[in-house]
Design a protein around this motif. Structure first.
Motif, PDB file in Angstrom:
ATOM      1  N   ALA A  96      79.386 -79.927  29.470  1.00  0.00           N
ATOM      2  CA  ALA A  96      79.855 -80.636  30.649  1.00  0.00           C
ATOM      3  C   ALA A  96      81.372 -80.638  30.586  1.00  0.00           C
ATOM      4  CB  ALA A  96      79.300 -82.071  30.670  1.00  0.00           C
ATOM      5  N   PRO A  97      82.039 -81.008  31.671  1.00  0.00           N
ATOM      6  CA  PRO A  97      83.505 -81.076  31.611  1.00  0.00           C
ATOM      7  C   PRO A  97      83.972 -81.958  30.454  1.00  0.00           C
ATOM      8  CG  PRO A  97      82.758 -81.281  33.881  1.00  0.00           C
ATOM      9  CD  PRO A  97      81.526 -81.306  33.020  1.00  0.00           C
ATOM     10  N   GLY A  98      84.775 -81.359  29.566  1.00  0.00           N
ATOM     11  CA  GLY A  98      85.319 -82.111  28.441  1.00  0.00           C
ATOM     12  C   GLY A  98      84.417 -82.173  27.223  1.00  0.00           C
ATOM     13  N   ARG A  99      83.251 -81.520  27.262  1.00  0.00           N
ATOM     14  CA  ARG A  99      82.329 -81.579  26.122  1.00  0.00           C
ATOM     15  C   ARG A  99      81.727 -80.204  25.848  1.00  0.00           C
ATOM     16  NH1 ARG A  99      77.953 -86.027  26.576  1.00  0.00           N
ATOM     17  NH2 ARG A  99      78.209 -86.179  24.331  1.00  0.00           N
ATOM     18  N   VAL A 120      86.525 -81.273  24.379  1.00  0.00           N
ATOM     19  CA  VAL A 120      87.436 -80.157  24.650  1.00  0.00           C
ATOM     20  C   VAL A 120      88.252 -80.507  25.897  1.00  0.00           C
ATOM     21  CG1 VAL A 120      85.933 -78.431  23.603  1.00  0.00           C
ATOM     22  CG2 VAL A 120      85.668 -78.978  26.033  1.00  0.00           C
ATOM     23  N   PRO A 121      89.360 -79.839  26.100  1.00  0.00           N
ATOM     24  CA  PRO A 121      90.180 -80.136  27.286  1.00  0.00           C
ATOM     25  C   PRO A 121      89.396 -79.933  28.584  1.00  0.00           C
ATOM     26  CG  PRO A 121      91.409 -78.809  25.709  1.00  0.00           C
ATOM     27  CD  PRO A 121      90.002 -78.843  25.222  1.00  0.00           C
ATOM     28  N   LEU A 122      89.623 -80.792  29.536  1.00  0.00           N
ATOM     29  CA  LEU A 122      88.980 -80.642  30.838  1.00  0.00           C
ATOM     30  C   LEU A 122      89.393 -79.325  31.470  1.00  0.00           C
ATOM     31  CD1 LEU A 122      89.436 -84.275  32.259  1.00  0.00           C
ATOM     32  CD2 LEU A 122      87.304 -83.203  31.497  1.00  0.00           C
ATOM     33  N   ILE A 124      95.498 -73.871  23.122  1.00  0.00           N
ATOM     34  CA  ILE A 124      94.210 -74.506  23.444  1.00  0.00           C
ATOM     35  C   ILE A 124      93.094 -73.906  22.600  1.00  0.00           C
ATOM     36  CG2 ILE A 124      92.479 -74.827  25.241  1.00  0.00           C
ATOM     37  CD1 ILE A 124      94.695 -75.061  27.270  1.00  0.00           C
ATOM     38  N   THR A 125      93.086 -72.569  22.469  1.00  0.00           N
ATOM     39  CA  THR A 125      92.055 -71.930  21.644  1.00  0.00           C
ATOM     40  C   THR A 125      92.185 -72.370  20.198  1.00  0.00           C
ATOM     41  OG1 THR A 125      92.151 -70.012  23.109  1.00  0.00           O
ATOM     42  CG2 THR A 125      90.999 -69.730  21.018  1.00  0.00           C
TER      43      THR A 125
END
Length: 349
Positions: free
Chosen positions: A147-150, A169-171, A215-216
């Protein structure tokens, strides 16, 4: 009494019959019953004298409800060490164990669960498997967008253990970033142990930042952190117990029921079980713990028959066995546990 050699032939014969009867029925044996069973004709009075000597030696006791005798835990230990004649598994028993210990695509924990259930069924006791968390190599790591952010991190070790963890994780993180992070980890960390991985994190941190965008790199670090957490949280190992209901079949009194309840509580004592596993690390072959010899089960009046199993490098990585009443049929149980441990070891090879 420290050795079976200290018993003369007559005492040994009477002692063996009492133990055999106890294993078969759980009932005390009297002198008249023994006089009819023994091949050598002995009067009940002579047998009573021998039984009294064995009782004085701490090998027998007389329960308050009967004039017959039962073996003490010390007596059972002497019997196991000096008189036990280990039997052989039947072809059907071997086939049953073989069938349940073949992986056929199942993970190691699933195979161990089946092995524990099989031992429980064959022995009519409780089967148990103790296995420490492996510090073996990582076979595969994967990130799955939830899901967004997960995201879900799926970690698979070389010995078949699977761990799932959810990370933040980042949105708006694209799926391609998760794929890049997984590819990077699989390329650099496959086959490393947890200890080696920690060293890698320290030594290669700078290179990692240079090779990946920010980010990675953060996703990679979270993947490594969750792996360390997964290994650390279960590092003491895990315990599988099957067939506890078998232990209730012979319960005939409230006192027995309380002992079984105590056993169930002991089975939940994770620290104690893992101490028992530690005892197998220096053991050679099947170990038998009778009653109070193992503090974990002292109050429950149970015995444990346990055998370590080894990986392809001949390292002891776990143990499998059964828990049951002290009147276990040791002659049948010992080869059963030993063979199962060998089959699991071959599977790990």
């Amino acid at each position: 009494m420290s050795s079976i050699s200290q018993l003369n032939a007559r005492s040994r014969q009477i002692f063996r019959h009492i133990v055999d009867t106890y294993v078969e029925t759980g009932e005390p044996v009297g002198s008249r019953t023994l006089s009819r069973k023994l091949a050598q004709h002995l009067s009940p009075a002579t047998i009573r004298n021998v039984m009294a000597d064995l009782e004085d030696a701490g090998l027998l006791f007389s329960p308050h409800t009967s004039a017959g005798r039962l073996p003490t835990e010390a007596g059972l230990r002497l019997f196991v060490d000096g008189l036990l004649e280990v039997g052989r598994l039947s072809d059907d028993e071997r086939a049953s164990i073989d069938a349940q210990c073949v992986s056929s695509g199942r993970s190691l924990p699933q195979v161990l669960e089946e092995a524990s259930s099989t031992l429980a069924g064959l022995s009519r006791s409780a089967g148990l498997v103790m296995a420490p968390t492996s510090d073996g190599g990582l076979k595969h790591i994967e990130f799955v967008q939830l899901a967004p952010g997960r995201a879900l991190v799926v970690l698979v070790t070389e010995d078949g253990l699977v761990e799932n963890r959810i990370i933040e994780v980042p949105l708006g993180l694209p799926t391609s970033t998760l794929t890049t992070a997984a590819n990077y980890l699989n390329a650099h960390l496959a086959g490393r142990t947890l200890t080696e991985t920690r060293q890698f994190i320290v030594q290669e941190a700078a290179d990692q930042r240079a090779a990946l965008d920010e980010i990675t790199s953060r996703v990679v670090e979270q993947g490594l952190a969750v792996w360390a957490e997964a290994a650390g949280s279960s590092r003491e190992g895990y315990l599988i117990v099957r067939g506890q209901h078998n232990l209730l079949e012979d319960v005939s009194a409230l006192e027995d029921l309380e002992r079984i309840r105590g056993l169930f509580q002991a089975l939940e004592a994770r620290d104690g079980m893992l101490k028992l596993l530690d005892a197998t690390q220096t053991a050679d072959g099947v170990q038998i713990y009778i009653g109070a010899e193992n503090p974990l089960f002292a109050q429950a009046g149970c015995s444990v028959v346990l055998a370590p199993y080894r990986n392809s490098r001949e390292q002891i990585v776990g143990a499998i066995g059964i828990i049951g009443p002290t009147r276990l049929n040791y002659a049948r149980i010992v080869p059963m546990v030993d063979y199962t441990a060998q089959v699991i070891g071959r599977m790990l090879g």
